[in-house]
Design a protein around this motif. Structure first.
Motif, PDB file in Angstrom:
ATOM      1  N   ASP A  63       0.824  -1.215   0.000  1.00 55.01           N
ATOM      2  CA  ASP A  63       0.000   0.000   0.000  1.00 55.01           C
ATOM      3  C   ASP A  63       0.857   1.263   0.000  1.00 55.01           C
ATOM      4  O   ASP A  63       0.573   2.238   0.706  1.00 55.01           O
ATOM      5  CB  ASP A  63      -0.969  -0.006   1.198  1.00 55.01           C
ATOM      6  CG  ASP A  63      -1.965  -1.162   1.111  1.00 55.01           C
ATOM      7  OD1 ASP A  63      -2.208  -1.666  -0.011  1.00 55.01           O
ATOM      8  OD2 ASP A  63      -2.473  -1.569   2.164  1.00 55.01           O
ATOM      9  N   GLY A  64       1.922   1.223  -0.776  1.00 54.44           N
ATOM     10  CA  GLY A  64       2.766   2.405  -0.960  1.00 54.44           C
ATOM     11  C   GLY A  64       3.780   2.662   0.138  1.00 54.44           C
ATOM     12  O   GLY A  64       4.589   3.580   0.029  1.00 54.44           O
ATOM     13  N   ALA A  65       3.753   1.855   1.203  1.00 55.60           N
ATOM     14  CA  ALA A  65       4.705   2.063   2.301  1.00 55.60           C
ATOM     15  C   ALA A  65       5.729   0.936   2.311  1.00 55.60           C
ATOM     16  O   ALA A  65       5.378  -0.234   2.133  1.00 55.60           O
ATOM     17  CB  ALA A  65       3.964   2.113   3.634  1.00 55.60           C
ATOM     18  N   ARG A  66       6.974   1.312   2.510  1.00 52.43           N
ATOM     19  CA  ARG A  66       8.036   0.313   2.621  1.00 52.43           C
ATOM     20  C   ARG A  66       7.720  -0.714   3.684  1.00 52.43           C
ATOM     21  O   ARG A  66       7.300  -0.344   4.782  1.00 52.43           O
ATOM     22  CB  ARG A  66       9.319   0.995   3.111  1.00 52.43           C
ATOM     23  CG  ARG A  66      10.157   1.526   2.031  1.00 52.43           C
ATOM     24  CD  ARG A  66      11.429   2.064   2.646  1.00 52.43           C
ATOM     25  NE  ARG A  66      12.259   2.521   1.573  1.00 52.43           N
ATOM     26  CZ  ARG A  66      13.566   2.673   1.653  1.00 52.43           C
ATOM     27  NH1 ARG A  66      14.191   2.432   2.786  1.00 52.43           N
ATOM     28  NH2 ARG A  66      14.246   3.062   0.616  1.00 52.43           N
ATOM     29  N   LEU A  67       7.959  -1.971   3.373  1.00 50.34           N
ATOM     30  CA  LEU A  67       7.820  -3.010   4.395  1.00 50.34           C
ATOM     31  C   LEU A  67       9.036  -2.926   5.313  1.00 50.34           C
ATOM     32  O   LEU A  67      10.167  -2.923   4.844  1.00 50.34           O
ATOM     33  CB  LEU A  67       7.761  -4.394   3.737  1.00 50.34           C
ATOM     34  CG  LEU A  67       6.484  -4.711   2.955  1.00 50.34           C
ATOM     35  CD1 LEU A  67       6.699  -5.947   2.087  1.00 50.34           C
ATOM     36  CD2 LEU A  67       5.310  -4.923   3.901  1.00 50.34           C
ATOM     37  N   SER A  68       8.802  -2.813   6.606  1.00 48.98           N
ATOM     38  CA  SER A  68       9.912  -2.780   7.555  1.00 48.98           C
ATOM     39  C   SER A  68       9.990  -4.136   8.250  1.00 48.98           C
ATOM     40  O   SER A  68       9.015  -4.898   8.236  1.00 48.98           O
ATOM     41  CB  SER A  68       9.691  -1.678   8.586  1.00 48.98           C
ATOM     42  OG  SER A  68       8.732  -2.118   9.529  1.00 48.98           O
ATOM     43  N   PRO A  69      11.135  -4.432   8.847  1.00 50.75           N
ATOM     44  CA  PRO A  69      11.273  -5.730   9.521  1.00 50.75           C
ATOM     45  C   PRO A  69      10.199  -5.949  10.594  1.00 50.75           C
ATOM     46  O   PRO A  69       9.852  -7.081  10.894  1.00 50.75           O
ATOM     47  CB  PRO A  69      12.665  -5.662  10.150  1.00 50.75           C
ATOM     48  CG  PRO A  69      13.411  -4.716   9.270  1.00 50.75           C
ATOM     49  CD  PRO A  69      12.391  -3.682   8.856  1.00 50.75           C
ATOM     50  N   ARG A  70       9.635  -4.849  11.149  1.00 47.00           N
ATOM     51  CA  ARG A  70       8.558  -4.985  12.128  1.00 47.00           C
ATOM     52  C   ARG A  70       7.270  -5.434  11.491  1.00 47.00           C
ATOM     53  O   ARG A  70       6.377  -5.941  12.155  1.00 47.00           O
ATOM     54  CB  ARG A  70       8.260  -3.623  12.755  1.00 47.00           C
ATOM     55  CG  ARG A  70       9.304  -3.168  13.685  1.00 47.00           C
ATOM     56  CD  ARG A  70       8.860  -1.841  14.219  1.00 47.00           C
ATOM     57  NE  ARG A  70       9.535  -1.587  15.469  1.00 47.00           N
ATOM     58  CZ  ARG A  70       9.133  -0.696  16.342  1.00 47.00           C
ATOM     59  NH1 ARG A  70       8.052   0.016  16.095  1.00 47.00           N
ATOM     60  NH2 ARG A  70       9.792  -0.520  17.441  1.00 47.00           N
ATOM     61  N   ASP A  71       7.172  -5.139  10.196  1.00 42.80           N
ATOM     62  CA  ASP A  71       5.906  -5.385   9.519  1.00 42.80           C
ATOM     63  C   ASP A  71       6.153  -6.175   8.234  1.00 42.80           C
ATOM     64  O   ASP A  71       5.990  -5.667   7.143  1.00 42.80           O
ATOM     65  CB  ASP A  71       5.227  -4.047   9.223  1.00 42.80           C
ATOM     66  CG  ASP A  71       3.823  -4.240   8.681  1.00 42.80           C
ATOM     67  OD1 ASP A  71       3.236  -5.304   8.945  1.00 42.80           O
ATOM     68  OD2 ASP A  71       3.330  -3.345   7.969  1.00 42.80           O
ATOM     69  N   LYS A  72       6.603  -7.404   8.390  1.00 42.05           N
ATOM     70  CA  LYS A  72       6.768  -8.367   7.294  1.00 42.05           C
ATOM     71  C   LYS A  72       7.897  -8.039   6.316  1.00 42.05           C
ATOM     72  O   LYS A  72       8.090  -8.717   5.320  1.00 42.05           O
ATOM     73  CB  LYS A  72       5.469  -8.535   6.491  1.00 42.05           C
ATOM     74  CG  LYS A  72       4.235  -8.786   7.348  1.00 42.05           C
ATOM     75  CD  LYS A  72       4.126 -10.231   7.736  1.00 42.05           C
ATOM     76  CE  LYS A  72       2.773 -10.560   8.322  1.00 42.05           C
ATOM     77  NZ  LYS A  72       2.791 -10.655   9.793  1.00 42.05           N
TER      78      LYS A  72
END
Ligand SMILES: Nc1nc2c(c(=O)[nH]1)N[C@H]1C(S)=C(S)[C@@H](COP(=O)(O)O)O[C@H]1N2
Ligand SMILES: [Mo]
Length: 161
Positions: A118-127
Motif C-alpha cells: 500500500d505504498g509504504a516500505r515493508l519494515s522488519p517490524r511489519d513483514k
C-alpha cells in the motif's frame, strides 16, 4: 610512514581482526543468495532490488485484512540475475522460519519479492524488508495452505538447490 598513517593502518588491522566479515550483516545488504548460482554468493541492498523492474499486484493475504497492493521485483527476474540453475530455493527469514519453494512457482506465477505494501516500505517490524507474495486472488489454485506457507515474510536469504 607518519603517525597518522600508522594509526590508520593499525585501526584497519584491528577492524579486520575483530570484525570478520559476516555476509548477512554486510552493510546495507538485505538479501543474500547462495547455492546453485553463478559465483559463490550474491548480495543485494534495497537499492539494488529496487533497480530491478518493479511490478505491483493486488491481492488478499492470509495475514492481513482486505485486498492490499504490493510492489517489488519478480522472483523470476532475481533468479535470472543470479543465474540460478536449481529446482528449488530454501528461503530463510529473520525469525528463523525456513521453507523450500519450487523455482517453477516463479515461472508459472508472477511471484513478487515485495518491498512495499500500500505504498509504504515493508519494515522488519511489519513483514519486511522483503515479503514473498503470490498473486493469489488471480489464481484459484493459489488459495491453498501449501502456497500460504511459501509467503515468507522478513526474507533474509535464499539457498538455491
Ligand atoms: N517469516 C515467516 N514467514 C512465514 C511464516 C513464519 O512463521 N515466519 N509462516 C508461514 C506459514 S506456515 C503460513 S501458513 C503463512 C501464514 O502464516 P500464519 O498463518 O502463521 O500467519 O505465512 C508463512 N510465512
Ligand atoms: Mo502455515
Amino acid at each position: 610512514m607518519n603517525r597518522s598513517r600508522i594509526a590508520g593502518a593499525m585501526t584497519g588491522f584491528a577492524v579486520a581482526l575483530f570484525c570478520p566479515e559476516r555476509p548477512a550483516l554486510a552493510e546495507g545488504v538485505i538479501l543474500s543468495i547462495t547455492g546453485r548460482i553463478e559465483g559463490e554468493s550474491a548480495r543485494f541492498t534495497r537499492a539494488e532490488l529496487e533497480a530491478f523492474e518493479q511490478h505491483s499486484l493486488q491481492t488478499s493475504t492470509s495475514v492481513t485484512d482486505g485486498v492490499r497492493e504490493f510492489e517489488g521485483f519478480l522472483m523470476r527476474d532475481l533468479m535470472a540475475a543470479v543465474g540460478a540453475t536449481g529446482d528449488s530455493v530454501e528461503a530463510l527469514a529473520l525469525n528463523g522460519y525456513q521453507i523450500a519453494i519450487p523455482i517453477a512457482d516463479f515461472e508459472r506465477f508472477d511471484v513478487l519479492g515485495a518491498l512495499s505494501m500500500d505504498g509504504a516500505r515493508l519494515s522488519p517490524r511489519d513483514k519486511g524488508p522483503i515479503w514473498i507474495v503470490y498473486p493469489r486472488d488471480a489464481h484459484l489454485e493459489l488459495d491453498d495452505i501449501r502456497y500460504d506457507m511459501r509467503w515468507v515474510w522478513q526474507l533474509q536469504a535464499l539457498d538455491v538447490r
